[in-house]
Design a protein around this motif. Structure first.
Motif, short mmCIF file in Angstrom:
data_model
loop_
_atom_site.label_atom_id
_atom_site.label_comp_id
_atom_site.label_asym_id
_atom_site.label_seq_id
_atom_site.Cartn_x
_atom_site.Cartn_y
_atom_site.Cartn_z
N MET A 42 0.82 -1.21 0.00
CA MET A 42 0.00 0.00 0.00
C MET A 42 0.86 1.27 0.00
SD MET A 42 -3.33 -0.99 0.23
CE MET A 42 -2.81 -1.75 -1.28
N TYR A 71 2.44 -4.98 -5.79
CA TYR A 71 1.85 -6.29 -5.50
C TYR A 71 2.71 -7.43 -6.05
CZ TYR A 71 -2.80 -4.46 -4.04
OH TYR A 71 -3.86 -3.87 -3.38
N PHE A 98 -2.32 -9.55 -4.17
CA PHE A 98 -3.42 -9.07 -5.02
C PHE A 98 -4.19 -10.24 -5.61
CE2 PHE A 98 -0.90 -8.06 -9.26
CZ PHE A 98 -0.12 -9.18 -9.09
N GLU A 99 -5.41 -9.95 -6.06
CA GLU A 99 -6.31 -11.02 -6.50
C GLU A 99 -5.70 -11.87 -7.61
OE1 GLU A 99 -6.24 -8.25 -8.00
OE2 GLU A 99 -7.22 -8.31 -9.95
N ASN A 159 -8.50 -5.82 1.52
CA ASN A 159 -8.82 -4.64 0.70
C ASN A 159 -9.34 -5.08 -0.67
OD1 ASN A 159 -6.14 -5.57 0.18
ND2 ASN A 159 -5.68 -3.68 -0.91
N SER A 200 -11.45 -4.66 -3.94
CA SER A 200 -11.87 -3.48 -4.69
C SER A 200 -12.63 -3.95 -5.93
CB SER A 200 -10.65 -2.68 -5.14
OG SER A 200 -9.86 -3.46 -6.01
N TRP A 205 -4.50 -0.08 -14.38
CA TRP A 205 -4.62 -1.54 -14.39
C TRP A 205 -5.30 -2.04 -15.66
CZ3 TRP A 205 -1.88 -3.75 -10.65
CH2 TRP A 205 -1.73 -3.09 -9.43
N SER A 261 -9.20 1.32 -9.92
CA SER A 261 -9.73 0.68 -8.72
C SER A 261 -10.59 1.61 -7.87
CB SER A 261 -8.55 0.21 -7.88
OG SER A 261 -8.98 -0.21 -6.61
N GLY A 312 -10.99 -6.98 -7.31
CA GLY A 312 -9.56 -6.69 -7.38
C GLY A 312 -9.07 -6.45 -5.97
N TYR A 321 -12.05 0.99 -0.81
CA TYR A 321 -12.10 -0.47 -0.91
C TYR A 321 -13.48 -0.91 -0.43
CZ TYR A 321 -7.19 -0.87 -2.13
OH TYR A 321 -6.00 -0.79 -2.81
O1 LIG Z 1 -5.57 -0.92 -6.67
P1 LIG Z 1 -6.07 -2.17 -6.02
O2 LIG Z 1 -5.43 -2.43 -4.70
O3 LIG Z 1 -7.55 -2.21 -5.95
O4 LIG Z 1 -5.64 -3.37 -6.96
C1 LIG Z 1 -6.00 -3.32 -8.29
C2 LIG Z 1 -6.02 -4.66 -8.97
O5 LIG Z 1 -6.65 -5.59 -8.18
C3 LIG Z 1 -4.75 -5.23 -9.33
O6 LIG Z 1 -4.89 -6.47 -9.93
#
Ligand SMILES: O=P(O)(O)OC[C@H](O)CO
Length: 416
Positions: free
Chosen positions: A10, A42, A65-66, A119, A121, A169, A247, A283, A323
């Motif tokens: 983060m 990540y 991450f996912e 978290n 998203s 992303w 996100s 995500g 989130y």
């Molecule tokens: O920005 P985040 O933490 O929501 O992550 C974004 C995507 O899940 C990355 O795969």
């Protein structure tokens, strides 16, 4: 006092949030000390943790991450399922408390929840309303479809805006979430949820049409590519780019740093596609517990997760970061507090996620996906640079990605 190392990825306002959570937990009890450590992006932190595990010095908790979910689930020796950690410590942990899309994402085919939803998203669309006003666009009727986005981008450009649209992303927002949002498969076997023999089908006519559309927008300066992962987000906050798909977890940054009026809107879609809009895909990240630690340390991890499971803590996190409120209780708490009414658009992510899912939209679970994301980035960058045709790039993603999926399937078979 037992120390619990927590590796995470983060940055900026979300980094402050993670540190505050650890501080609050540490202040509330004396037995354990959670130490959050930023370990890079990540994919960097995941690579670092795998190397550390092999060397015998993995952290206790790893934020993944996912994209890394299938890989982590397959790494049975390296992790301890969260349900086991909580059970062993005698802590209450009810997977049914979670929003179904969140719970199912992190639940193994045997029904066991493997990681702790933290978290989560989803993909949303941010709009700079001041830029819209300057371009003579109606801020009460924001673009909700891709054709409308292109029209708005053209007006923004005509008003002198150099970057009407950018993407965060890109693989996640323009291929993965794009697919479930249009109730169209990204990969066979229900996007991999049915097993590791799934293969990519992300070169369908709909995918080609969309990437062609974006390629044309890139050619005419309506869409400006600003880099991989969440690099583009800074260009929205600074006012350089007027629209961005990224996100919901970007909200905290926007709310704190944007010096203009903005809107959080649903992801655009093609209105002629049957079933669209369906639901977007998850995500963000979840917390994985690493194997090989001492019993007392596992107790500390369970105590920390117990603290994080408090609906008040979850609701405060959701309001602060964007989130998702990962449990139904924290969603209700947020709604009852009047937050969504006071901050229009902040419920966009939840609304996109809580819809009934289909076999094509339930989720995505593909092995080696961290590497496949890089392939997506490489191929799409060729398109944005005008060096490759959209169809050729998508065919290449399918071909190169499927080689990695085949390799993953073989590894899984060898291990079992
Ligand atoms: O920005 P985040 O933490 O929501 O992550 C974004 C995507 O899940 C990355 O795969």
């Amino acid at each position: 006092q037992t120390e619990i190392q927590w590796w995470h990825s983060m940055t900026a306002v979300n980094n402050e949030w993670v540190n505050d959570l650890a501080k609050d937990f540490n202040a509330k009890q004396k037995d354990y000390k959670v130490v959050p450590v930023y370990k890079g992006s990540y994919d960097e932190s995941m690579t670092a943790a795998i190397a550390a595990f092999r060397a015998g010095n993995a952290p206790h908790i790893l934020q993944v991450f996912e994209v890394g979910t299938a890989t982590m689930m397959a790494s049975k020796n390296a992790i301890v399922p969260v349900t086991k950690v909580m059970q062993d410590a005698g802590k209450k942990f009810d997977p049914a408390a979670y929003i179904p899309a969140v719970a199912s994402y992190y639940t193994a085919p045997n029904g066991q929840m493997m990681s702790f939803p933290f978290n989560s998203s989803t993909t949303v669309f941010y709009i700079n309303k001041d830029a819209f006003e300057k371009a003579g666009l109606d801020t009460n009727k924001l673009p909700s479809t891709w054709p409308e986005v292109a029209l708005a981008a053209a007006k923004l450009k005509a008003s002198g805006h150099k970057c009407p649209l950018t993407l965060g992303w890109q693989g996640w927002t323009q291929l993965e979430s794009f697919s479930t949002w249009h109730n169209t498969l990204l990969a066979t076997k229900r996007n991999g949820l049915d097993g590791p023999d799934a293969r990519l089908v992300v070169n369908s006519p709909l995918h080609v049409r969309h990437i062609e559309n974006l390629a044309n927008m890139a050619k005419t300066g309506l869409f400006v590519y600003k880099g991989r992962n969440n690099t583009a987000e800074g260009t929205f906050v600074s006012g350089e780019c007027a629209m961005i798909t990224t996100s919901s977890g970007f909200y905290g940054n926007v709310a704190k740093n944007a010096k203009f009026k903005y809107a959080v809107a649903p992801l655009p879609y093609y209105p002629d596609v049957p079933g669209a809009p369906q639901n977007t895909v998850i995500g963000g990240a979840s917390l994985w517990v690493m194997a090989g630690k001492k019993p007392e340390e596992y107790k500390g991890i369970a105590a920390f997760f117990d603290y994080l499971s408090n609906p008040e803590v979850q609701s405060a996190s959701h309001k602060r970061t964007g989130y998702l409120p990962v449990t139904l209780a924290s969603f209700k708490l947020t709604e009852d507090s009047g937050f969504y009414k006071q901050n229009p658009g902040t419920d966009t992510a939840v609304n996109q996620m809580i819809r009934k899912t289909t076999d094509k939209s339930r989720g995505i679970r593909l092995g080696n996906y961290v590497q496949i994301r890089t392939i997506e980035d490489e191929e799409l960058e060729q398109v944005w640079a005008g060096k490759k045709e959209p169809k050729d790039a998508l065919d290449a993603i399918v071909k190169r990605g499927n080689e990695l999926l085949e390799r993953f399937e073989k590894q899984v078979k060898q291990r079992s």
